[in-house]
Design a protein around this motif. Structure first.
Motif, PDB file in Angstrom:
ATOM      1  N   GLY A 118       1.065  -1.297  -0.154  1.00  0.00           N
ATOM      2  CA  GLY A 118       0.434   0.197  -0.419  1.00  0.00           C
ATOM      3  C   GLY A 118       0.502   1.540   0.068  1.00  0.00           C
ATOM      4  O   GLY A 118       2.182   1.118  -0.159  1.00  0.00           O
ATOM      5  N   VAL A 119       0.476   2.462   0.239  1.00  0.00           N
ATOM      6  CA  VAL A 119       1.016   3.624   0.128  1.00  0.00           C
ATOM      7  C   VAL A 119       1.435   4.646   1.296  1.00  0.00           C
ATOM      8  O   VAL A 119       1.717   5.403   1.433  1.00  0.00           O
ATOM      9  N   SER A 120       1.278   3.481   2.048  1.00  0.00           N
ATOM     10  CA  SER A 120       1.431   4.176   4.059  1.00  0.00           C
ATOM     11  C   SER A 120       2.121   2.871   4.636  1.00  0.00           C
ATOM     12  O   SER A 120       2.465   3.383   6.018  1.00  0.00           O
ATOM     13  N   GLY A 121       3.230   1.734   4.180  1.00  0.00           N
ATOM     14  CA  GLY A 121       3.697   1.461   4.838  1.00  0.00           C
ATOM     15  C   GLY A 121       3.110   0.133   5.478  1.00  0.00           C
ATOM     16  O   GLY A 121       4.154  -1.340   5.701  1.00  0.00           O
ATOM     17  N   LEU A 122       2.478  -0.351   4.359  1.00  0.00           N
ATOM     18  CA  LEU A 122       1.449  -1.165   4.741  1.00  0.00           C
ATOM     19  C   LEU A 122       1.740  -2.500   3.260  1.00  0.00           C
ATOM     20  O   LEU A 122       1.600  -2.319   2.396  1.00  0.00           O
ATOM     21  N   GLY A 123       1.229  -3.643   3.885  1.00  0.00           N
ATOM     22  CA  GLY A 123       1.609  -4.325   2.782  1.00  0.00           C
ATOM     23  C   GLY A 123       1.007  -6.167   2.811  1.00  0.00           C
ATOM     24  O   GLY A 123       0.997  -6.170   4.354  1.00  0.00           O
ATOM     25  N   VAL A 124       0.645  -6.878   2.151  1.00  0.00           N
ATOM     26  CA  VAL A 124      -0.111  -8.495   2.587  1.00  0.00           C
ATOM     27  C   VAL A 124       0.842  -9.266   1.847  1.00  0.00           C
ATOM     28  O   VAL A 124       0.935  -9.059   0.080  1.00  0.00           O
ATOM     29  N   THR A 125       0.690 -10.367   1.876  1.00  0.00           N
ATOM     30  CA  THR A 125       1.317 -11.138   0.691  1.00  0.00           C
ATOM     31  C   THR A 125       0.827 -12.542   0.671  1.00  0.00           C
ATOM     32  O   THR A 125       0.619 -12.650   2.092  1.00  0.00           O
TER      33      THR A 125
END
Length: 258
Positions: free
Chosen positions: A227-234
């Motif tokens: 994402g644009v704010s430092g979050l992600g998902v695998t």
């Protein structure tokens, strides 16, 4: 290196050099630790599993890193029940909790007439080439798996993996424990950017299983999103050599290297 861990007693285990991590080779890669927690839960609650319960969801919260050293695991029942139970296992090093597993065990029912899913199939292992995608990572653990795969696009890949190292020295481990011992590797399969440029460690892992894995090879159909704010998902759809067996999700904290 004959195993990822050696048992010392009922609750303590010594990690071997085979668990050397990908972010720091002097720390444990968390994947074998998750497999060990799963194995300990299966042993601790073997009577309930023999009575007809099965592991359906395993959710791990990763509280911190661990050196390649002795760890201790404690288990407890959180929610007893006749058809649904919630159990917990905590892995600690030096008195500090490092990983907490909460696992739902659910009753078996005959749903063969209802079984099915809409997940896409994966190419067979024979259709894919030897995988070089782990060359960018340091650490011994990623060298202990055989891999065939292909990258479909940025942040998307399909790979087959097989661990060459057993989870525990001289101790039988279930197919589910074996699966969990490499499952966390999913976050390193197809990162959107090289780990030399971006940090993206996962702070948790949740696996939902609807079939017990069969065979030696496990298929990972993996997609990564930042994402644009430092979050992600695998996100990974899990396969054995004949079918889809479940899904896995890892929450990421994404940070550009300065």
């Amino acid at each position: 290196m004959t195993a990822y861990f050696e048992r010392l007693d009922d609750s303590r285990f010594r990690a071997t050099e085979a668990v050397g991590g990908a972010w720091d080779p002097m720390e444990q890669h968390i994947a074998p630790a998750l497999g060990l927690l799963t194995h300990v839960v299966e042993r601790a609650f073997a009577g309930r599993l023999a009575d007809g319960l099965q592991l359906g969801r395993l959710s791990f919260d990763i509280l911190g890193t661990m050196p390649i050293d002795v760890v201790e695991i404690e288990t407890r029942m959180l929610r007893p029940g006749r058809t649904v139970e919630l159990v917990e296992a905590t892995m600690s090093h030096g008195g500090r909790a490092s990983v907490i597993l909460r696992a739902w065990m659910m009753a078996r029912h005959d749903t063969e007439a209802l079984a099915g899913n809409a997940f896409p199939s994966m190419p067979s292992r024979e259709e894919l080439e030897d995988w070089r995608g782990f060359d960018a990572w340091p650490g011994e653990f990623v060298r202990t798996v055989d891999v065939h795969g292909k990258r479909l696009e940025q942040g998307r890949a399909q790979v087959w993996l097989r661990p060459r190292v057993p989870l525990l020295e001289g101790e039988p481990v279930s197919a589910t424990g074996r699966l969990l011992s490499i499952l966390d590797i999913a976050n390193g399969i197809t990162p959107r950017f090289a780990p030399q440029d971006v940090l993206f460690p996962n702070i948790d892992l949740t696996a939902h299983l609807f079939a017990e894995p069969q065979g030696e090879w496990l298929g990972f159909d993996t997609t990564v999103a930042y994402g644009v704010s430092g979050l992600g998902v695998t996100q990974t759809v899990l396969h054995d050599e004949s079918r889809v067996i479940g899904t896995c999700a890892q929450g990421l904290t994404v940070r550009p290297r300065r």
